[in-house]
Enzyme design. Sequence first.
Site, PDB file in Angstrom:
ATOM      1  N   SER A  60     -28.523  12.104 -55.214  1.00 16.94           N
ATOM      2  CA  SER A  60     -29.268  13.042 -54.383  1.00 16.94           C
ATOM      3  C   SER A  60     -29.380  12.509 -52.949  1.00 16.94           C
ATOM      4  O   SER A  60     -28.367  12.222 -52.321  1.00 16.94           O
ATOM      5  CB  SER A  60     -30.638  13.306 -55.016  1.00 16.94           C
TER       6      SER A  60
ATOM      7  N   ASP B 257     -28.402  18.841 -58.725  1.00 13.62           N
ATOM      8  CA  ASP B 257     -28.875  17.542 -58.263  1.00 13.62           C
ATOM      9  C   ASP B 257     -28.695  16.438 -59.309  1.00 13.62           C
ATOM     10  O   ASP B 257     -29.062  16.587 -60.472  1.00 13.62           O
ATOM     11  CB  ASP B 257     -30.358  17.668 -57.904  1.00 13.62           C
TER      12      ASP B 257
END
Length: 289
Positions: free
Chosen positions: A48, A172
């Site tokens: 991320s 993500d």
Amino acid sequence: MASPRVPAGRGSTAFVLGGGGVLGAAEVGMLQALLEHGVRPDLVVGTSVGAINGALVAADPTPGAVDRLRAVWGEVASRRVFAGSALGRLGTLARTRTHLHPREPLRDLLEAHLPVRTFAELRVPFQCVAASIERAAEHWFTDGDLVDAVLASCAVPGLLPPVEIDGEHYLDGGLVHSIPVGRAVALGADTVYVLHVGRIDRPLRPPARPWEVAAVAFEIARRHRFAADLAALPPGVTVHVLPAGDPAPPGAGNLRYRDFSAVPARIERAHAAAREHLGRIAASRDGAV
């Protein structure tokens, strides 16, 4: 083509950069402290926001990368990657039915600041993780287009749209591996520096409000895997978890993802805390010689 070859066997140093949105500014301060102490990575893995920070340091593993990262975070705050009024965000949600923000501002930011476009051009081996929707599994990006891979790793559910690559859709990476120590060890690192956003420094408490339930549940999952990785370390592997330097670590329910006002202070606190921590490590090592 793949990123530079990961050093075979043991004897390499890895930087592991975890996820955590705006809190990831702390990793910039940690990187500055590491590079000032002459610690250079042989491998970088990220999730991320850690994929953004990690890609930049893998492209330029020198103190100059910190200047570039500070500029990136300054632009994030001023350009507002997550810009738009409440009405505008609701309009995006009504139109897409899945997310509040378009990915284009983040793509533009990455393309403006990453000095390379592919994994093969990086100076240090780099990998980032995303969650495959179709396979319900983690996927590690090691070659091809760098920006697409980082965008996939950063596709926060509900905030940004999934990223499609070769017919597969990704969300993500924090959903499957928020602080990927295990990946670095599996690739041969025997010294691992963990750069995290600070949340693991605060004890978890039962949720007290409806919106805290999902956040606490996610935090349990992410910490469980991190703890499992640490518990399963093979002999001869050393892991240094750098401090974020936050006197009041952010809780699991921190939802202010558009508030960048604390970014400069977070970078400086993490830099000071990590620098002191690395100094103690060096002093202990010198004393043992």
